[in-house]
Design an enzyme around this catalytic site. Structure first.
Site, PDB file in Angstrom:
ATOM      1  N   LYS A  30       0.773  -1.078  -0.058  1.00  0.00           N
ATOM      2  CA  LYS A  30      -0.063  -0.126   0.061  1.00  0.00           C
ATOM      3  C   LYS A  30       0.792   1.224  -0.177  1.00  0.00           C
ATOM      4  O   LYS A  30       1.892   1.278   0.905  1.00  0.00           O
ATOM      5  CB  LYS A  30      -0.899  -0.151   1.109  1.00  0.00           C
ATOM      6  CG  LYS A  30      -1.948   1.131   1.367  1.00  0.00           C
ATOM      7  CD  LYS A  30      -2.919   0.926   2.462  1.00  0.00           C
ATOM      8  CE  LYS A  30      -3.950   1.935   2.370  1.00  0.00           C
ATOM      9  NZ  LYS A  30      -4.784   1.982   3.497  1.00  0.00           N
TER      10      LYS A  30
ATOM     11  N   SER B 221      -9.403   2.559   2.127  1.00  0.00           N
ATOM     12  CA  SER B 221      -8.675   3.358   1.336  1.00  0.00           C
ATOM     13  C   SER B 221      -7.779   2.275   0.645  1.00  0.00           C
ATOM     14  O   SER B 221      -6.637   2.514  -0.341  1.00  0.00           O
ATOM     15  CB  SER B 221      -7.822   4.300   1.981  1.00  0.00           C
ATOM     16  OG  SER B 221      -7.073   3.613   2.945  1.00  0.00           O
TER      17      SER B 221
ATOM     18  N   SER C  46     -10.408   0.483   6.510  1.00  0.00           N
ATOM     19  CA  SER C  46      -9.616   0.509   5.228  1.00  0.00           C
ATOM     20  C   SER C  46      -9.194  -0.881   4.701  1.00  0.00           C
ATOM     21  O   SER C  46      -8.663  -0.981   3.540  1.00  0.00           O
ATOM     22  CB  SER C  46      -8.452   1.589   5.007  1.00  0.00           C
ATOM     23  OG  SER C  46      -9.078   2.801   5.173  1.00  0.00           O
TER      24      SER C  46
END
Length: 465
Positions: free
Chosen positions: A71, A147, A171
């Site tokens: 990420k 996210s 997320s």
């Protein structure tokens, strides 16, 4: 392209000599190159770094040779961390990386790139102005959630078998729900690596998104803390379901009191029937707190985190950031924090600590709590993005995502399990939460649900074939 195995099977294939680590990495890169133009889940590639590592040999660990995406909020040596933001374009490549990245590489994972997120992970979608929207492989006109939406789109489409994610308000669980994946948020203080406090309150934890429970459980065991700083005794590798029947509490609505969309409620009802058929005792309960107050206090943390971002940029550049560097929503949150009365943040922290205590007491009566992850199925691209007007955004956030933040405040584990699909083929995750430190119960339940109602065979419209 052939269907991609999960990470556990791919590692076994490499160990058996069915293919080499280099071949596994090259195959993943080929899939990414085909899928990226359609889904936009990759922010930056690290292909040569990955190939060099695979060619060097000596890979060990449970996932030796398995490709992985990080990420884009975590530093990897030699790669620039962008945080989903335009301001970071001029930042240099990282010269160091955190202990979680080291742990992932010790587990044998080979990092082939950086996955997309919304700006600083502030929103439950992945549509940064810096890179454009990431799209769901189930329906490219819909969001993959956020996210960690880049990771979810990459795994759900078969580009990679598993990918890094982090959860500060949902997320991991939100993109898992939106993309038909398994996603477990660990307890606070459970995993290797520094936690990322939001305005001085630790809410964010790092783990991964996977298609199978066994991949998640093995990754968890490889990256949980085992030193004196660990908040809990290690769980180790969970491999099977437990025979213990559970007391399951069912919450009827979101933290803001809003009921779930009928298509989501259908998934809840079906899951209650599944649990009852397996012998678990399900009965209604309600949130043990004032959900609206908790939501407002969580937003106080989030707005102050945005204010911290603007302060950091001012320190770095000597100028306050503007709309050329940060999205309107990020700037508006920072302005809200700056305008708050003195003591508002401290008061919110005090109330949130009481929320965590109330959450823990809840589990005197239950082993796990069941709810949806999201109030609605995955929403169209553009509904929740950083340039949507501020007041409109708040109303839309309340309609989409209102079941996940409590577990970040409580520091407890929670997981999204892909147990339902809507009439038009969109995934709906069901959330199971436990008391802090009780990931074992969740993994064992997940193995049982996976065996009773498998999901890994399902293929989205956009798939690596």
């Amino acid at each position: 392209m052939a269907e991609a195995p999960d990470g556990t099977e791919l590692a076994a294939m490499i160990r058996r000599g069915d293919l080499t680590a280099v071949e596994a990495i090259d195959a993943a890169i080929a899939r990414v190159e085909v899928l990226q133009p359609r889904l936009n889940f990759l922010v930056a590639e690290t292909y040569e770094r990955a190939r060099d590592r695979a060619k060097a040999g000596g890979l060990s660990g449970p996932f030796a040779g398995v490709p992985y995406l990080i990420k884009d909020m975590f530093d990897v040596v030699g790669s620039t961390t962008r945080y989903g933001s335009r301001f970071s374009a001029a930042l240099p490549p990282a010269g160091a990386q955190g202990p979680m990245i080291d742990a992932l590489e010790r587990a044998g994972l080979v990092l082939i790139g950086r996955s997309a997120l919304g700006e600083f992970g502030f929103l439950p979608t992945t549509e940064p102005l810096a890179f454009g929207p990431t799209r769901s492989p189930w329906n490219p006109e819909r969001t993959p959630g956020g996210s960690s939406g880049g990771a979810a789109a990459a795994v759900a489409s078969g580009a990679v078998p598993m990918a890094d994610a982090a959860d500060g308000g949902g997320s991991i669980r939100i993109p898992a729900s939106a993309c038909g994946l398994f996603g477990l948020k660990p307890s606070r203080g459970r995993m290797v690596g520094d936690q990322m406090p939001a305005a001085g309150f630790d809410v964010t934890v790092q783990h991964g998104l996977t298609r199978t429970v066994r991949d998640s459980a093995t990754l968890f065991a490889a990256t949980e803390r085992r030193d004196g700083s660990a908040a809990f005794a290690p769980v180790g590798v969970v491999t099977t379901a437990n025979v213990r029947r559970l007391r399951v509490g069912l919450v009827p609505h979101g933290l803001n009191g809003r009921p779930a969309d009928p298509q989501v409620q259908a998934g809840v009802d079906a899951t209650v029937r599944l649990l009852a058929g397996l012998g678990h005792a399900v009965r209604p309960t309600d949130w043990p707190i004032d959900g609206r107050e908790q939501g407002a206090d969580f937003m106080t943390l989030w707005t102050n985190a945005a204010f911290d971002v603007t302060r950091l940029i001012r320190q770095m550049t000597g100028q306050p950031p503007d709309a050329r560097q940060l999205e309107p929503f990020t700037l508006a949150m920072a302005e809200m924090a700056a305008a708050a009365p003195a003591g508002a943040l401290d008061a919110a922290r005090t109330r949130l600590r009481a929320v965590a205590a109330a959450y823990d007491r809840w589990f005197a009566d239950f082993d796990v709590i069941l709810s949806p992850v999201l109030t609605t199925p995955p929403i169209p691209i553009g509904q929740i993005a950083g340039d949507v007007p501020f007041e409109t955004m708040f109303e839309r956030l309340g309609r989409f995502s209102n079941y996940t933040t409590l577990h970040n405040i409580a520091g407890s584990p929670a997981m999204s399990v892909p147990l339902h699909w809507t009439d038009d083929g969109l995934p709906v995750g069901l959330q199971f939460a436990a008391r802090a430190g009780d990931e074992r119960t969740l993994f064992e339940l997940a193995f049982e649900l996976e065996a009773a109602q498998p999901w890994a065979h399902r293929r989205p419209a956009v798939w690596a074939d």
